[in-house]
Scaffold this motif. Sequence first.
Motif, PDB file in Angstrom:
ATOM      1  N   ASN A   1       0.839  -1.198   0.000  1.00  0.00           N
ATOM      2  CA  ASN A   1       0.000   0.000   0.000  1.00  0.00           C
ATOM      3  C   ASN A   1       0.878   1.253   0.000  1.00  0.00           C
ATOM      4  N   GLY A   2       0.561   2.168  -0.886  1.00  0.00           N
ATOM      5  CA  GLY A   2       1.306   3.414  -0.976  1.00  0.00           C
ATOM      6  C   GLY A   2       2.568   3.317  -1.798  1.00  0.00           C
ATOM      7  N   THR A   3       3.023   2.099  -2.100  1.00  0.00           N
ATOM      8  CA  THR A   3       4.241   1.933  -2.912  1.00  0.00           C
ATOM      9  C   THR A   3       3.990   1.077  -4.142  1.00  0.00           C
ATOM     10  N   LYS A   4       2.756   0.634  -4.341  1.00  0.00           N
ATOM     11  CA  LYS A   4       2.450  -0.303  -5.420  1.00  0.00           C
ATOM     12  C   LYS A   4       2.896   0.253  -6.775  1.00  0.00           C
ATOM     13  N   GLY A   5       3.633  -0.559  -7.497  1.00  0.00           N
ATOM     14  CA  GLY A   5       4.098  -0.182  -8.828  1.00  0.00           C
ATOM     15  C   GLY A   5       5.434   0.526  -8.825  1.00  0.00           C
ATOM     16  N   ARG A   6       5.960   0.881  -7.656  1.00  0.00           N
ATOM     17  CA  ARG A   6       7.230   1.593  -7.602  1.00  0.00           C
ATOM     18  C   ARG A   6       8.374   0.615  -7.880  1.00  0.00           C
ATOM     19  N   ARG A   7       9.338   1.036  -8.724  1.00  0.00           N
ATOM     20  CA  ARG A   7      10.472   0.182  -9.081  1.00  0.00           C
ATOM     21  C   ARG A   7      11.431   0.024  -7.909  1.00  0.00           C
ATOM     22  N   PHE A   8      11.995  -1.180  -7.768  1.00  0.00           N
ATOM     23  CA  PHE A   8      13.093  -1.374  -6.829  1.00  0.00           C
ATOM     24  C   PHE A   8      14.231  -2.112  -7.514  1.00  0.00           C
ATOM     25  N   LEU A   9      15.422  -1.855  -7.062  1.00  0.00           N
ATOM     26  CA  LEU A   9      16.632  -2.573  -7.472  1.00  0.00           C
ATOM     27  C   LEU A   9      17.201  -3.210  -6.219  1.00  0.00           C
ATOM     28  N   ALA A  10      17.536  -4.494  -6.281  1.00  0.00           N
ATOM     29  CA  ALA A  10      17.982  -5.193  -5.079  1.00  0.00           C
ATOM     30  C   ALA A  10      18.971  -6.296  -5.414  1.00  0.00           C
ATOM     31  N   ASN A  11      19.725  -6.691  -4.414  1.00  0.00           N
ATOM     32  CA  ASN A  11      20.503  -7.928  -4.450  1.00  0.00           C
ATOM     33  C   ASN A  11      19.759  -8.970  -3.609  1.00  0.00           C
ATOM     34  N   THR A  12      20.134 -10.208  -3.770  1.00  0.00           N
ATOM     35  CA  THR A  12      19.588 -11.259  -2.918  1.00  0.00           C
ATOM     36  C   THR A  12      20.586 -11.542  -1.792  1.00  0.00           C
ATOM     37  N   PRO A  13      20.139 -12.205  -0.728  1.00  0.00           N
ATOM     38  CA  PRO A  13      21.111 -12.721   0.242  1.00  0.00           C
ATOM     39  C   PRO A  13      22.057 -13.691  -0.471  1.00  0.00           C
ATOM     40  N   GLU A  14      23.304 -13.722  -0.042  1.00  0.00           N
ATOM     41  CA  GLU A  14      24.282 -14.615  -0.669  1.00  0.00           C
ATOM     42  C   GLU A  14      24.194 -15.991  -0.015  1.00  0.00           C
ATOM     43  N   ASP A  15      23.052 -16.620  -0.246  1.00  0.00           N
ATOM     44  CA  ASP A  15      22.715 -17.910   0.342  1.00  0.00           C
ATOM     45  C   ASP A  15      22.618 -18.926  -0.798  1.00  0.00           C
ATOM     46  N   PRO A  16      23.546 -19.891  -0.888  1.00  0.00           N
ATOM     47  CA  PRO A  16      23.538 -20.845  -2.007  1.00  0.00           C
ATOM     48  C   PRO A  16      22.222 -21.586  -2.178  1.00  0.00           C
ATOM     49  N   ASP A  17      21.593 -21.997  -1.088  1.00  0.00           N
ATOM     50  CA  ASP A  17      20.327 -22.726  -1.195  1.00  0.00           C
ATOM     51  C   ASP A  17      19.237 -21.833  -1.780  1.00  0.00           C
ATOM     52  N   LEU A  18      19.183 -20.596  -1.329  1.00  0.00           N
ATOM     53  CA  LEU A  18      18.195 -19.652  -1.855  1.00  0.00           C
ATOM     54  C   LEU A  18      18.426 -19.405  -3.340  1.00  0.00           C
ATOM     55  N   LEU A  19      19.687 -19.247  -3.742  1.00  0.00           N
ATOM     56  CA  LEU A  19      20.000 -18.964  -5.145  1.00  0.00           C
ATOM     57  C   LEU A  19      19.716 -20.170  -6.034  1.00  0.00           C
ATOM     58  N   HIS A  20      20.023 -21.361  -5.555  1.00  0.00           N
ATOM     59  CA  HIS A  20      19.677 -22.561  -6.325  1.00  0.00           C
ATOM     60  C   HIS A  20      18.164 -22.644  -6.523  1.00  0.00           C
ATOM     61  N   ASP A  21      17.413 -22.298  -5.501  1.00  0.00           N
ATOM     62  CA  ASP A  21      15.952 -22.313  -5.598  1.00  0.00           C
ATOM     63  C   ASP A  21      15.479 -21.268  -6.606  1.00  0.00           C
ATOM     64  N   LEU A  22      16.121 -20.103  -6.617  1.00  0.00           N
ATOM     65  CA  LEU A  22      15.741 -19.046  -7.551  1.00  0.00           C
ATOM     66  C   LEU A  22      15.986 -19.461  -9.001  1.00  0.00           C
ATOM     67  N   LEU A  23      16.989 -20.316  -9.202  1.00  0.00           N
ATOM     68  CA  LEU A  23      17.352 -20.764 -10.547  1.00  0.00           C
ATOM     69  C   LEU A  23      16.556 -21.977 -11.017  1.00  0.00           C
ATOM     70  N   ALA A  24      15.819 -22.594 -10.130  1.00  0.00           N
ATOM     71  CA  ALA A  24      15.167 -23.869 -10.450  1.00  0.00           C
ATOM     72  C   ALA A  24      13.994 -23.731 -11.402  1.00  0.00           C
ATOM     73  N   SER A  25      13.347 -22.573 -11.414  1.00  0.00           N
ATOM     74  CA  SER A  25      12.179 -22.366 -12.280  1.00  0.00           C
ATOM     75  C   SER A  25      12.096 -20.888 -12.637  1.00  0.00           C
ATOM     76  N   GLU A  26      11.148 -20.546 -13.485  1.00  0.00           N
ATOM     77  CA  GLU A  26      11.009 -19.155 -13.909  1.00  0.00           C
ATOM     78  C   GLU A  26      10.806 -18.251 -12.702  1.00  0.00           C
ATOM     79  N   ALA A  27      11.676 -17.227 -12.575  1.00  0.00           N
ATOM     80  CA  ALA A  27      11.592 -16.328 -11.421  1.00  0.00           C
ATOM     81  C   ALA A  27      10.919 -15.003 -11.750  1.00  0.00           C
ATOM     82  N   VAL A  28      10.740 -14.686 -13.033  1.00  0.00           N
ATOM     83  CA  VAL A  28      10.006 -13.467 -13.372  1.00  0.00           C
ATOM     84  C   VAL A  28       8.562 -13.629 -12.898  1.00  0.00           C
TER      85      VAL A  28
END
Length: 511
Positions: A464-491
């Motif tokens: 609420n109040g920020t809907k549609g606003r662009r953000f730029l971010a990094n992810t935590p440098e967690d190998p398990d999280l990154l493997h999960d992010l790569l496993a299927s379409e993340a868009v």
Amino acid sequence: MSSDRAPVFVGVAQYVGRETDPTAAPDPVTMLADVATRAAYDSGVGQPLFAHVDTYLQIPLAYWTPVNGAGLVAEQLGIGERARVQHTGGGGEIGVLAANHLAAEIMAGRTEVGVMTGGQIWKTFERAKAAGVELNWPTGGDPTGADERFAPVAKPMVSEIEERHRLTRPIQAYPLFENALRAAQGLTLAEHAQRLGEMMTEFTAVAAANPYAWFPTERSAEELATPTTENRMIGFPYTKYLNAVLNTDQAGAYIMTSVAKARELGIPEDRWVYWWGGHNAAEEAWFASTRPNFAECPSMKDSSMGALNQASVGVDDIALFDFYSCFPVAVRMACAMLGIDELDPRPFTVTGGLPYAGGPGSAYNMNSLAAMVERLREQDGSIALVTGNGFFMTKHAAAVLSNQPKQGGWDHPEGPPPSASMETTPAIPDDSATGSGRIEAYTVMHNRENQPATGYICGRLDGNGTKGRRFLANTPEDPDLLHDLLASEAVGRTGDVRYDDATGRCIFTPA
């Protein structure tokens, strides 16, 4: 305008350095003067042509910063003091942009003979540094005109917020666009990997037959797209073999004149290749993280369609393409913007592209234009489109060429810009975004052990109040999280965004 003032390419040449001993490799002045001289001989005139040159443009070389490098090369060529001698700005579109500039100057009667050179001796510099060898490259030159630039870069390549998030290199930015385009096209991860391999294997075949290619090796689609020890993942979805190679020893040169001047100099007509039209454009959303839609590139469409319109031809009239190809998405985006099927039987490169033929810094178009001129001399009546792309698909230039004279004038057709239906207003990232968000574009950078290391995310906030606003971010440098992010379409995937005071970066954790 009289047909006598029609711009023509009359001489081209290329260079690739195979010398592994850095002390035996040519210095930058020798390399550029030699390739320009060979272009003059390619015209049939030879060294005497330089007495007629009134414009000389040169792309600066990395790691070589003399007082006036362009002046040093012009002096060695015997280009007189009456000539305008300029360094260019940087960017992969410069070679085509300069050709469009020279064509306009020739048509206006302000230039009679223009010479353009560019290249790099990047690999020689790296070898010398590794061996502890000092290179005695020329550093002097007349300072007169040293600060005069053709097409200087008005803005930096990356923004302050991108620097904080370490989004500063092409290998990090281009995968963002590639993943967004894949999602927009509805391809699965497997289908997409196959598509990249199938498209780029054709590029390797062209490079394998190119005597000036840095890597003249034909590779299969599977070899290109499959991560291995030799072909590790760099930034998902790009393996090493799908990344541009910039640290090469390569150069190119072209010479342009008017038809009247070509006749006066006695240049045979079988050397002529006509410039039919050209256009340059840049994104209103200059920085990569501000693009309103990562699956579109309005200025790429504007530049190519503008060139086609000025040439009074359509994309179906083009027999030969050389799309700037630093990464596969540059080619795939060009197809999308021009409505070309990626499986179109027409070749998309005449060199083999930057990952295989090599892309010497900002000077790839010096090789693509030279190669295209040579191809057109062999194909009577064919029409070609050559494109350039600078920074992160930010700046673009396109030119239409043929070995036949253009019929009619060069007036731009009236009408709305070709990209008028696309959103061009920048989406400025929230400097301290916090809340729920959704991924629009992403990549995961891998380390040298082929393991995921860091994620880069561009998205929109949902709160609420920020809907549609662009953000730029990094992810935590967690190998398990990154493997999960790569496993299927993340868009389209959702998650939480928080602002980290210690680093000044936003962190996105997928749900």
